[in-house]
Design a protein around this motif. Structure first.
Motif, PDB file in Angstrom:
ATOM      1  N   VAL A  45      58.283  78.846  64.968  1.00 54.93           N
ATOM      2  CA  VAL A  45      56.497  78.528  64.687  1.00 54.93           C
ATOM      3  C   VAL A  45      56.360  77.066  65.043  1.00 54.93           C
ATOM      4  O   VAL A  45      57.098  76.280  64.537  1.00 54.93           O
ATOM      5  N   ASP A  46      55.418  77.005  66.194  1.00 50.49           N
ATOM      6  CA  ASP A  46      55.056  75.627  66.304  1.00 50.49           C
ATOM      7  C   ASP A  46      53.799  75.523  65.397  1.00 50.49           C
ATOM      8  O   ASP A  46      52.662  76.031  65.414  1.00 50.49           O
ATOM      9  N   VAL A  47      54.004  74.274  64.557  1.00 54.05           N
ATOM     10  CA  VAL A  47      53.046  73.733  63.632  1.00 54.05           C
ATOM     11  C   VAL A  47      52.462  72.585  63.945  1.00 54.05           C
ATOM     12  O   VAL A  47      53.302  71.456  64.111  1.00 54.05           O
ATOM     13  N   PHE A  48      51.163  72.245  64.050  1.00 56.90           N
ATOM     14  CA  PHE A  48      50.725  71.156  64.173  1.00 56.90           C
ATOM     15  C   PHE A  48      50.492  70.220  62.895  1.00 56.90           C
ATOM     16  O   PHE A  48      49.805  71.137  62.086  1.00 56.90           O
ATOM     17  N   LEU A  49      50.957  69.064  62.578  1.00 51.81           N
ATOM     18  CA  LEU A  49      50.744  68.460  61.492  1.00 51.81           C
ATOM     19  C   LEU A  49      49.762  67.220  61.901  1.00 51.81           C
ATOM     20  O   LEU A  49      50.273  66.566  62.509  1.00 51.81           O
ATOM     21  N   PRO A  50      48.614  67.258  61.480  1.00 53.09           N
ATOM     22  CA  PRO A  50      47.561  66.353  61.711  1.00 53.09           C
ATOM     23  C   PRO A  50      47.553  65.011  61.304  1.00 53.09           C
ATOM     24  O   PRO A  50      48.508  64.770  60.055  1.00 53.09           O
TER      25      PRO A  50
END
Length: 968
Positions: free
Chosen positions: A734-739
């Motif tokens: 899963v591609d998770v964006f961590l802001p």
């Protein structure tokens, strides 16, 4: 099963029949407004009519064609809110103005008229930071903040107002011919639905003729808009086109289509717009059928002239136009000026109220089905949870628990001993939730029906008789919840002597309250039905379910003599429904796409005030494949309302029916939810007192990070946890964006540390859902999970401390008895603050007004991101006791685990982590040198001694802790 019921079920098993429901082109007031606006007729302000009264500025607006004046009023409201009302100056009779939604009459602030250009009027608040610039001809309002036009009203000239007219039957032929606003040929009158509107076999007769209103708003430099639930659509609102508006009209749509703008169960006519540096909101207070068109004009650069070799260019700012159209009522709109997301949330809750503080049990897992067959079935399902070590808090009963769909009764064959059944649940510290719908079976032997009929408590038809429609019991009448007397009477039905077989562990579920009317137009009530005050149903359709939930919640409070918090779930809702309980997304389907769409649907509800929301786990309709069911439990465990539910013709799907491996996965998901209950409860407290959503889109927490503005597959729980549910089958990564480029994030399962501001690929197996804790946060948890929340009241706490890049963290815990109003009336609560700085974790009071005799202890502290192994750890309590602490340190994951602690949650204490004696002394000496007597974490410290020894350092920290506690 009755014939009517069989018929409806057979219809509902099919896909949504769009012929049952209207699109915009089949809505007469939409067609009229479109035709009228094509003529470019304009309104202007009569500046010589401007008057200032105590709380508002008033002036007339007149249309160049009709010459009939409108009265406009502009109010300034505390908290940077403007209100604009436009009504007929002299209507034939009062037009409907939505009552009961606003928490009270808003506190106004004086708007001061300022000198403007010729042909304009400027109104400003006392600070002068916000101004309304009103242009007379053509009528336009610019909302100006810090010299920047943030929003313009009627800049496209789409103000539209149909004046009430004399009754159709009283009109002469000549008057019919002289209607001014539209072409009134017989053919065109039918097409535009002026006095009658046909849809299928239904004819809507309009006694007062057309009465719709409309207005446009232009939002300058805003391209990202959110809100106006409920739709099965993306979180960010999409551009519309002719015939493709967002529809706000509460309807019973079984297995609704996704990515569709049709109205479904609830309506909140409120949207937010966000851009870098600013958030604003528009709250359109109208309960009739409403359509919203959206059109974004992106920023462009174009060449003006050619001056030799240099081309002069001009940049046109982006803007988004929002066009609101309602079938009836008045224009009553609130402009929320922000400027931050939190400010807009507060401004909206100032108007409509905050999320009700839920009883703790309602944050646990709920088990529901249409229908559990009988008392033995309930007993067996309840025992199944215990046998498989799965916690749950509430058993639910659908319509089959009643005697022939007569609400407030019990089927004597299936549920002959309802109190005994409830006592069994009580012994497990669990609850029962039963359904109560607004339709009342027409039956002369049914006491609820007889009493309501005798007192005239039903909605009436045009002839003045009780309105009759078909729903689950067959032929039914519908309680008129808009009548305060009806609500009061309905509330009294929940009293224990009246509702035979009920106990204080029984709570309520309001369904079918759009209202749903089988065989009615669009499966709802005719618009010309008559309510209390002789208002037509068309005026207030979207608020009917709001009143049903209000009456139910008040009934549960009354039965406890005002002592206990209610729990009421409703399917239909309106602005302000958050004051009365929870909402769910209705009859979803057991497909991956519905799991995926549930996230933006819940995010949209959350930012529009309704924090207590959820979607049926597994999908209500159909049989989910096992992988989908597991993934849905994993997602639901991290969403506010957590209920498994299924329709009657599906296979049973209790968590243990799919084999041990899948039982284990579902058990783990539910237990994760229960472990986080202290954090959940604290978040709901903040939603209740400070209007902050529990479930938040990333843009709310990271308002200056453009990449977050379109994200809807992951979200924040509060400010500390980021959740990315797995919504695709057979997913392995899963591609998770961590802001946040300055943020650090910790995987809640592996404790791996990631820098923010990037997308990471996270491997996922079926037992994995990506959840990350934000560096700089402290999350309270329970270290043991019981059979239900009731078993966990005295169990120990743990603290998960995730260090920021600066090595600090803060967090909170809110605690009360979990069920009463004592937190409000007697300040019986605890609100604790945890702060970690310079290797010291401090527990102090966040609100010294609160007091609650908790004996719970913090048993475990897990510190994430500690780069060096401590030499020792010492706890120091407010009574002066010191304790060395055994600890485990893992260099690979940089985690410090403190176990077997016994630190009372309700008292002040601190944990000192000695990385090395010399290092700590050096650290604190440098703090004194740099900050004098002020600790960089915000504490006040005594002056530094000339020689800093271990004992004096410890004394300083003790003094710091006690000083913090006394000054919080």
């Amino acid at each position: 099963m009755e014939a009517a019921e069989k018929e409806e079920i057979s219809v509902k098993d099919e896909a949504v029949d769009k012929n049952i429901f209207r699109d915009c082109n089949r809505i007469a007031f939409y067609r009229r407004q479109k035709q009228w606006l094509s003529k470019k007729s304009t309104y202007q302000v009569l500046l010589d009519s401007v008057t200032t009264v105590e709380d508002s500025t008033r002036f007339q607006i007149i249309n160049e064609a009709s010459k009939v004046p409108l009265l406009a009023e502009i109010y300034g409201i505390e908290g940077n809110i403007f209100r604009l009302k436009i009504n007929e100056e002299s209507p034939l009779k009062p037009r409907y103005e939505v009552p009961d939604v606003l928490t009270s009459k808003p506190s106004t602030v004086r708007l001061i008229p300022c000198s403007g250009d010729t042909g304009s009027l400027i109104l400003a608040d006392e600070k002068g930071d916000l101004r309304c610039h009103i242009t007379a001809n053509p009528f336009k309002v610019d909302l100006v903040s810090e010299e920047e036009v943030v929003m313009s009203i009627n800049s496209l000239g789409q103000l539209y107002f149909e004046h009430l007219q004399i009754l159709h039957k009283q009109r002469t032929a000549k008057e019919n011919e002289e209607e001014a606003s539209v072409d009134t040929s017989q053919e065109n009158q039918e097409d535009l639905g002026l006095w009658e509107e046909k849809f299928g076999k239904f004819v809507d007769i309009k006694a007062n003729g057309p009465s719709s209103v409309g207005l446009d708003f232009s939002l300058h430099e805003f391209e990202h808009l959110y809100g106006i639930p409920q739709h099965a659509e993306s979180h960010r609102l999409k551009n519309t086109r002719d015939g493709d508006a967002y529809r706000l009209y509460n309807l019973d749509v079984y297995g609704y289509q996704i990515y569709d703008k049709m109205g479904i169960y609830g309506s909140v006519p409120y949207l937010l717009a966000h851009k870098l540096g600013r958030t604003i909101g528009i709250f359109w207070l109208n309960a009739s059928e409403t359509l919203v068109e959206i059109n974004t004009e992106p920023a462009v650069e174009y060449t003006l002239t050619q001056m030799g070799p240099v081309a002069a260019k001009q940049k046109v700012r982006s803007r988004t136009h929002v066009h609101w159209m309602s079938e009836s009522g008045i224009i009553d709109v609130f402009l929320l000026t922000g400027p931050t997301p939190s400010d807009v949330f507060r401004q909206y809750s100032h108007l409509t109220g905050t999320q009700a503080m839920p009883p703790l049990f309602s944050l646990g897992y709920h088990q529901c089905r249409w229908n559990y067959e009988d008392e033995q079935d309930v007993k067996a399902v309840d025992a199944g949870f215990d046998e498989h070590d799965i916690p749950y808090d509430a058993m639910w009963l659908d319509i089959e628990h009643t005697e022939g769909k007569r609400y407030f009764t019990w089927d004597q064959k299936r549920f002959p001993n309802p109190k005994k059944m409830q006592e069994l649940l009580r012994s497990k510290k669990r609850k029962l939730v039963v359904i109560s719908d607004p339709h009342i079976k027409i039956d002369p032997d049914y006491s609820v029906y007889v009493k309501a009929k005798d007192q005239g408590f039903f909605v009436r038809n045009q002839e003045g008789e009780d309105f009759e429609g078909v729903c689950w019991p067959g032929l039914s009448s519908y309680l008129d919840f808009t009548n305060p007397k009806v609500r009061g009477w309905y509330s009294s039905l929940f009293a224990f002597p009246v509702y035979q077989g009920s106990t204080d562990i029984l709570f309520l579920w309001n369904d079918m309250n759009e209202p749903s009317v089988f065989r009615g137009p669009e499966q709802t009530m005719q618009k010309n039905a008559i309510h209390h005050g002789n208002w037509e149903h068309r005026e207030l359709h979207n608020i009917y379910g709001f009143y049903h939930q209000m009456a139910t919640a008040e009934g549960l409070i009354q039965r406890s003599k005002g002592k206990e918090r209610p729990f009421v779930l409703t399917r239909s809702f309106f602005a302000g429904s958050q004051k009365y309980g929870a909402v769910w997304t209705g009859d979803n389907t057991a497909e991956w796409s519905y799991l995926k769409i549930s996230i933006p649907m819940l995010l949209t509800l959350s930012i529009t005030g309704i924090s207590f929301c959820g979607a049926d786990i597994g999908g209500f309709i159909g049989n989910p494949e096992t992988e989908l069911l597991v993934r849905w439990y994993q997602a639901g465990a991290y969403q506010p309302f957590f209920r498994g539910h299924a329709t009657m013709n599906t296979k049973r799907r209790e968590p243990w029916l799919f084999g041990e491996e899948y039982t284990r996965l579902i058990r783990e998901a539910i237990r994760e939810r229960y472990g986080l209950l202290p954090y959940w409860y604290s978040l709901f407290y903040h939603a209740h007192v400070a209007s902050q959503p529990v479930m938040r889109p990333l843009w709310v927490e990271f308002p200056n990070e453009l990449k977050t503005f379109d994200m809807e597959d992951e979200y924040m729980l509060g400010s500390a946890l980021l959740v990315h549910p797995v919504t695709e089958p057979k997913a392995t990564i899963v591609d998770v964006f961590l802001p946040g480029s300055n943020e650090v994030w910790y995987d809640c399962k592996t404790f791996a540390c990631w820098e923010g501001g990037c997308t990471v690929k996270i491997p996922v197996a079926l037992d994995t859902i990506p959840v990350f804790q934000r560096g700089g946060s402290v999350v309270p948890i329970k270290t043991t999970v019981g059979k239900s929340t009731g078993w966990m009241t005295e169990s120990s706490y743990g603290l998960r401390v995730a260090l920021s890049t600066k090595g600090s963290s803060v967090g909170e815990l809110y605690l009360d008895d979990g069920h009463s109003f004592q937190y409000l009336h007697q300040q019986q609560f605890l609100h604790r603050k945890f702060s970690f700085c310079s290797s010291v974790l401090i527990n102090s009071s966040a609100d010294q007004r609160g007091h609650y005799p908790s004996k719970c202890v913090v048993e475990q502290i897990l510190v994430l991101g500690l780069r060096k192994e401590p030499s020792s750890v010492i706890t120091h309590s407010s009574d002066g006791k010191e304790q060395p602490v055994a600890f485990m340190y893992c260099a690979k994951t940089s985690t410090l685990n403190l176990k077997k602690l016994s630190l009372n949650i309700a008292t002040d204490w601190e944990a000192l982590i000695w990385l090395a004696m010399r290092q700590n002394i050096t650290t604190y000496q440098s703090r004194y040198d740099a900050h004098g007597s002020t600790d960089p974490c915000g504490s006040l410290l005594p002056a530094a001694p000339s020689v800093l020894t271990a004992s004096t350092l410890q004394h300083s920290l003790t003094h710091t802790s006690s000083h913090q506690a006394s000054s919080t």
